[in-house]
Design an enzyme around this catalytic site. Structure first.
Site, PDB file in Angstrom:
ATOM      1  CE1 TYR A 178      -4.823   0.412  -0.201  1.00 59.47           C
ATOM      2  CE2 TYR A 178      -4.502  -1.305   1.360  1.00 59.47           C
ATOM      3  CZ  TYR A 178      -4.975  -0.837   0.422  1.00 59.47           C
ATOM      4  OH  TYR A 178      -6.440  -1.264   0.079  1.00 59.47           O
ATOM      5  CD  GLU A 184      -4.333   4.749   0.916  1.00 56.15           C
ATOM      6  OE1 GLU A 184      -5.182   5.195   1.666  1.00 56.15           O
ATOM      7  OE2 GLU A 184      -5.650   3.561   0.433  1.00 56.15           O
ATOM      8  CG  ASP A 225      -7.871   9.561 -24.600  1.00 55.53           C
ATOM      9  OD1 ASP A 225      -7.484   8.610 -23.827  1.00 55.53           O
ATOM     10  OD2 ASP A 225      -9.543   9.244 -23.531  1.00 55.53           O
ATOM     11  CB  THR A 256      -4.817   2.983 -22.017  1.00 53.51           C
ATOM     12  OG1 THR A 256      -5.261   3.497 -23.152  1.00 53.51           O
ATOM     13  CG2 THR A 256      -6.643   3.340 -21.074  1.00 53.51           C
ATOM     14  CE  LYS A 298      -7.556   1.254 -25.548  1.00 48.97           C
ATOM     15  NZ  LYS A 298      -7.164   2.233 -23.676  1.00 48.97           N
ATOM     16  NE  ARG A 320      -7.114  -3.832 -19.084  1.00 53.74           N
ATOM     17  CZ  ARG A 320      -7.064  -4.285 -20.770  1.00 53.74           C
ATOM     18  NH1 ARG A 320      -6.541  -5.279 -20.860  1.00 53.74           N
ATOM     19  NH2 ARG A 320      -7.925  -4.016 -21.637  1.00 53.74           N
TER      20      ARG A 320
HETATM   21  N1  DSN Z   1     -12.291   0.012 -24.628  1.00 52.55           N
HETATM   22  C1  DSN Z   1     -11.356   0.682 -25.475  1.00 52.55           C
HETATM   23  C2  DSN Z   1     -11.411   0.582 -27.146  1.00 52.55           C
HETATM   24  O1  DSN Z   1     -11.521  -1.031 -26.878  1.00 52.55           O
HETATM   25  O2  DSN Z   1     -11.297   1.668 -27.500  1.00 52.55           O
HETATM   26  C3  DSN Z   1     -11.412   2.249 -25.250  1.00 52.55           C
HETATM   27  O3  DSN Z   1     -11.268   2.413 -24.182  1.00 52.55           O
END
Ligand code: DSN
Length: 499
Positions: free
Chosen positions: A91, A93, A246, A272, A275, A281
């Site tokens: 932890y 925080e 984003d 994120t 990707k 993640r």
């Molecule tokens: N769920 C993702 C996508 O497939 O684009 C975005 O968060």
């Protein structure tokens, strides 16, 4: 060692200040501890064969299929090792150096490293940009930004979900507020031109002047063209809004410099990390520091995003950061600065272009007429097949993709397209000529779907029944699936061999 030390003392006074353990009870306790540790050190395959088997099946599915979901990737061994490390036990925080728990000497080092490498990966100067690496993923990162800078029921504008925006950009329908962004804030969508599939910046400016949002989001979940961040900036300046980009889908491409960077024009950038970036993640928020503008009296107006954003993440929305994810982000950001990563990102785009031209040559219509990035959106209306039927059929032959709305679709429930992306298969080493074969498989799969649809009629439920009962369709599916799996299994995958 504990028991030996305790029992070697003959001093009565000392002994009376300690809990009294008999030799037998201590030996029992040690035995119990040993057996607990033994139990906790058993491999998943032995401790939980049922779950192990499912994980293994998923691994086989990932390896033997064609992974074309634009937002997925196969991460590295180094990332997997961070995710499966002792860091998950801790932890922490608070921020590095200011934690609400002790024992964070090394966790602090890891978080500081993740921050430093995240800034470096995007060529950012720490005088001008700060970063929070604690968001658990992209949606919490976005919501933390809104919480930080938009008051409850304040106004936000994002690209509409059916037009390629993300849920968290404010999606709602006439019947229901779907995303929490639209529940706790007032969201107004902007749209793409239904003819071209491109963002209608003139309409965005007009609506923004009327709606006067506090924040405009430049970001997409399904759009194959580069956004005009300069134009977004001009619109934001016109109406006095913050610009949040984003870049979740394209953060790998941006880090490698193979597409336009949103940083020059944005106040805030979220992403994120799993990707195209190919990390764990997780989610990240970058925010501007220093001078925001100069007022009419010539006084500097400073950004005040750092504390607001940090406090929105914790204690506003989250508890303890996931330190195993943060470590994995740190190592992914190191990988993102290598020449191999740049080559990989270039290949993602080459593969997406080849996928696009290949499908076009077979008569498929691609929204916007092409791609500059890692994905394409195939509009299936001209072949008379719904996105859901296409997705379902492809799934039966070990091709993973997702149904998606295309511009002009009336319902997000029954979309007319499929989204296809190249980051995952490019990680496995597929190059342009391999994508010619992928096009061939997709075309055969979609033709088969059309054939089955002619037998089943329009309803998806009947379509699924035919797939699972009609012998001719089943034989064709089985044969195509076998061919696809043989093709896919030739390509390596990163990660643990075992699972
Ligand atoms: N769920 C993702 C996508 O497939 O684009 C975005 O968060």
């Amino acid at each position: 060692m504990f028991s030996r030390t305790l029992f070697s003392y003959g001093n009565h006074l000392f002994r009376s200040s300690l809990p009294v353990f008999s030799k037998r009870s201590l030996q029992n306790q040690v035995k119990m501890a040993d057996s607990i540790i033994k139990m906790l050190n058993v491999n998943l395959s032995d401790s939980d064969p049922e779950l192990y088997d499912i994980v293994k099946q998923e691994k086989i599915r990932q390896r033997s299929g064609l992974e074309l979901i634009a937002s997925e990737n196969f991460t590295s061994m180094a990332v997997l090792q961070c995710l499966g490390s002792c860091l998950t036990n801790k932890y922490s925080e608070g921020m590095p150096g200011q934690r609400y728990y002790g024992g964070n000497e090394f966790i602090d080092k890891i978080e500081i490293l993740a921050q430093k490498r995240s800034l470096e990966a995007y060529g950012l100067n720490s005088e001008e940009w700060g970063v929070n690496v604690q968001p658990l993923s992209g949606s919490p990162a976005n919501f933390a930004v809104y919480t930080a800078i938009v008051e409850p029921h304040g106004r936000i504008m994002g690209l509409d979900l059916p037009d390629g925006g993300h849920l968290t950009h404010g999606f709602f329908t006439p019947k229901k507020k779907i995303s929490a962004t639209s529940i706790f804030f007032e969201s107004m969508p902007y749209k793409v031109d239904p003819e071209t599939g491109l963002i209608d910046y003139d309409a965005l400016l007009k609506t923004a002047r009327l709606f006067k949002p506090k924040l405009i989001i430049a970001g997409v979940s399904c759009h194959s063209r580069v956004l005009d961040y300069k134009k977004f900036r001009e619109i934001c300046d016109d109406v006095g809004a913050y610009l949040m980009s984003d870049m979740a889908h394209i953060s790998g491409l941006v880090a490698a410099g193979v597409t336009a960077s949103p940083f020059e024009y944005s106040d805030i950038v979220t992403t994120t990390t799993h990707k195209s970036l190919r990390g764990p993640r997780s989610g990240i928020i970058f925010f501007r520091k220093g001078v925001r503008s100069v007022d009419n009296k010539g006084e500097k107006v400073m950004y005040d995003l750092e504390n607001r954003i940090n406090q929105a993440v914790f204690p506003g929305l989250q508890g303890g950061p996931h330190n195993h994810q943060i470590a994995a982000v740190a190592t992914a950001m190191k990988q993102a600065r290598t020449p191999e990563f740049k080559k990989y990102q270039e290949q993602i785009v080459l593969n997406a272009k080849r996928l696009c031209t290949g499908l076009e040559s077979k008569g498929y219509k691609i929204v916007t007429g092409g791609t500059d990035l890692h994905l394409i959106l195939v509009d299936l209306r001209n072949i008379g097949l719904s996105g859901a039927k296409a997705e379902y059929t492809l799934e039966q032959i070990s091709v993973a993709c997702n149904k998606n709305t295309v511009p002009g679709d009336k319902s997000a429930q029954n979309p007319s397209g499929i989204r296809l992306g190249t980051p995952a298969l490019t990680t496995r080493g597929l190059a342009e000529e391999d994508f010619d074969q992928v096009v061939n498989f997709l075309d055969r799969g979609l033709k088969l779907a059309k054939e089955i649809s002619q037998k089943s009629g329009p309803l998806l439920v009947n379509f699924k029944k035919v797939i699972h009962s009609d012998e001719e369709s089943q034989a064709k599916i089985a044969s195509l699936k076998k061919e696809i799996e043989a093709f896919s299994n030739q390509f390596p995958m990163p990660g643990h061999e075992e699972y």
